[in-house]
Scaffold this active site. Structure first.
Site, PDB file in Angstrom:
ATOM      1  N   ASN A  27       0.858  -1.181   0.000  1.00 57.01           N
ATOM      2  CA  ASN A  27       0.000   0.000   0.000  1.00 57.01           C
ATOM      3  C   ASN A  27       0.899   1.236   0.000  1.00 57.01           C
ATOM      4  O   ASN A  27       1.484   1.592   1.013  1.00 57.01           O
ATOM      5  CB  ASN A  27      -0.899  -0.014   1.244  1.00 57.01           C
ATOM      6  CG  ASN A  27      -1.803   1.207   1.316  1.00 57.01           C
ATOM      7  OD1 ASN A  27      -1.920   1.972   0.357  1.00 57.01           O
ATOM      8  ND2 ASN A  27      -2.450   1.394   2.455  1.00 57.01           N
ATOM      9  N   LYS A  29       0.036   4.276  -0.357  1.00 56.88           N
ATOM     10  CA  LYS A  29      -0.636   5.427   0.257  1.00 56.88           C
ATOM     11  C   LYS A  29      -0.460   6.673  -0.621  1.00 56.88           C
ATOM     12  O   LYS A  29      -0.520   6.576  -1.839  1.00 56.88           O
ATOM     13  CB  LYS A  29      -0.147   5.617   1.692  1.00 56.88           C
ATOM     14  CG  LYS A  29      -0.312   4.344   2.542  1.00 56.88           C
ATOM     15  CD  LYS A  29      -0.042   4.557   3.996  1.00 56.88           C
ATOM     16  CE  LYS A  29      -0.227   3.243   4.750  1.00 56.88           C
ATOM     17  NZ  LYS A  29      -0.084   3.414   6.210  1.00 56.88           N
ATOM     18  N   HIS A 111      -9.453   0.713   5.165  1.00 54.90           N
ATOM     19  CA  HIS A 111      -8.173   0.991   5.815  1.00 54.90           C
ATOM     20  C   HIS A 111      -8.382   1.953   6.981  1.00 54.90           C
ATOM     21  O   HIS A 111      -9.247   2.829   6.932  1.00 54.90           O
ATOM     22  CB  HIS A 111      -7.170   1.581   4.820  1.00 54.90           C
ATOM     23  CG  HIS A 111      -5.772   1.598   5.337  1.00 54.90           C
ATOM     24  ND1 HIS A 111      -5.314   2.591   6.173  1.00 54.90           N
ATOM     25  CD2 HIS A 111      -4.736   0.738   5.163  1.00 54.90           C
ATOM     26  CE1 HIS A 111      -4.046   2.338   6.481  1.00 54.90           C
ATOM     27  NE2 HIS A 111      -3.676   1.228   5.885  1.00 54.90           N
ATOM     28  N   GLU A 113      -6.907   4.476   7.973  1.00 55.20           N
ATOM     29  CA  GLU A 113      -6.810   5.901   7.644  1.00 55.20           C
ATOM     30  C   GLU A 113      -8.090   6.403   6.993  1.00 55.20           C
ATOM     31  O   GLU A 113      -8.460   7.571   7.166  1.00 55.20           O
ATOM     32  CB  GLU A 113      -5.585   6.135   6.754  1.00 55.20           C
ATOM     33  CG  GLU A 113      -4.286   5.946   7.525  1.00 55.20           C
ATOM     34  CD  GLU A 113      -3.114   5.485   6.697  1.00 55.20           C
ATOM     35  OE1 GLU A 113      -2.073   5.153   7.301  1.00 55.20           O
ATOM     36  OE2 GLU A 113      -3.228   5.434   5.447  1.00 55.20           O
ATOM     37  N   GLU A 181      -5.075  -5.211  10.692  1.00 62.35           N
ATOM     38  CA  GLU A 181      -4.074  -4.182  10.934  1.00 62.35           C
ATOM     39  C   GLU A 181      -4.362  -3.481  12.256  1.00 62.35           C
ATOM     40  O   GLU A 181      -5.217  -2.588  12.311  1.00 62.35           O
ATOM     41  CB  GLU A 181      -4.069  -3.152   9.802  1.00 62.35           C
ATOM     42  CG  GLU A 181      -3.703  -3.712   8.446  1.00 62.35           C
ATOM     43  CD  GLU A 181      -3.413  -2.615   7.437  1.00 62.35           C
ATOM     44  OE1 GLU A 181      -2.290  -2.550   6.940  1.00 62.35           O
ATOM     45  OE2 GLU A 181      -4.315  -1.808   7.159  1.00 62.35           O
ATOM     46  N   GLY A 187       2.556   2.444  10.882  1.00 59.64           N
ATOM     47  CA  GLY A 187       3.409   3.613  10.732  1.00 59.64           C
ATOM     48  C   GLY A 187       4.049   4.104  12.010  1.00 59.64           C
ATOM     49  O   GLY A 187       4.654   5.176  12.028  1.00 59.64           O
ATOM     50  N   SER A 227       3.484  -1.980  10.357  1.00 56.02           N
ATOM     51  CA  SER A 227       4.943  -1.876  10.467  1.00 56.02           C
ATOM     52  C   SER A 227       5.650  -3.193  10.142  1.00 56.02           C
ATOM     53  O   SER A 227       6.609  -3.580  10.806  1.00 56.02           O
ATOM     54  CB  SER A 227       5.341  -1.379  11.864  1.00 56.02           C
ATOM     55  OG  SER A 227       4.865  -0.066  12.089  1.00 56.02           O
TER      56      SER A 227
END
Length: 264
Positions: A27, A29, A111, A113, A181, A187, A227
């Site tokens: 991904n 992003k 996701h 985000e 996730e 991140g 991560s």
């Protein structure tokens, strides 16, 4: 308290015998430009990637067609999002029909985000999953808990709530990959331990067995994101219910090749 998910030992023997093809997604992003994408795909196209691993990369929307034109045949492309409506007055959105028109086979939905930064609800994500599958796009469905959920022992409560919103719209489980996730590990440099990740993956599979079917639970791929990097991928890959990875930052560097091949 956590929802109770019963683990049946005979069921896991059945699962083990079925086998699932490993899956690794990158991904990207909101990163990249034509030059960097060309270089990255040049690296991936020229690398010796394990044939046993299904590989997908997900560039920003504006580069989907560009990426598709450069990727080798063993590297598929995914959109990072799409709307739940086919067309209309939705400024800035893209539809599953548009993704399909570009011959892009996958889309990432749910996701963290999109959930936290853009405020997408479980219901909206469920609608997106249903529409994308109806259009013929395969879905990488992301689920996972925030740090406060884990600290409050609510991981499975959150994960099951997110699954319950999406499962009714799934018409063919062969076209779905679930990406667990933990949001606190995305991140941040923190990673769930292999044992922590395995525990959640195992419980997700048991829940699917109970609520959908044992056949579906045995066949659906559940991948880990948060991560993932060269230094930890082998330990994560060794877990029985981790079928691959959804990789963020490390998918933008040469280490991505090693991460892919760790699932062979």
């Amino acid at each position: 308290s956590q929802p109770q998910v019963v683990i049946n030992s005979q069921f896991w023997v059945f699962i083990f015998l079925m086998g699932r093809r490993s899956f690794v997604g990158g991904n990207w992003k909101c990163n990249g430009d034509k030059e960097s994408i060309r270089k990255l795909l040049g690296l991936l196209n020229g690398a010796s990637l394990a044939e046993s691993v299904e590989v997908v990369v997900s560039p920003p929307t504006i580069y989907l067609d560009f990426c598709q034109s450069f990727a080798a045949s063993n590297i598929q492309v995914a959109a990072q999002n799409c709307h739940d409506q086919p067309k209309g007055a939705f400024t800035g959105a893209i539809s599953a029909e548009m993704v399909k028109d570009l011959d892009i086979p996958f889309v990432i939905l749910g996701h963290s985000e999109r959930r936290s930064v853009f405020g997408e609800s479980d219901e909206l994500i469920g609608n997106k999953v249903k529409h994308a599958l109806e259009v013929g796009i395969k879905v990488i469905l992301c689920i996972g808990e925030q740090l406060e959920d884990r600290e409050a022992d609510k991981t499975m409560e959150v994960v099951i709530r997110q699954l319950e919103a999406a499962v009714p719209g799934i018409n063919n489980w062969d076209n779905v990959v679930i990406a667990y996730e933990p949001v606190w590990a995305i991140g941040t440099g923190k990673t769930a331990s292999p044992e922590q990740a395995q525990e959640v993956h195992e419980k997700i599979r048991a829940w699917i067995s109970e609520k959908v079917s044992a056949d579906v639970a045995g066949g659906v791929r559940i991948i880990y994101g948060g991560s993932v990097k060269k230094a930890n991928c082998a330990d994560l890959a060794s877990q029985a219910d981790i079928d691959g990875f959804l990789v963020g930052g490390a998918s933008l560097i040469p280490d991505f090749v090693d991460i892919i091949n760790s699932m062979a």
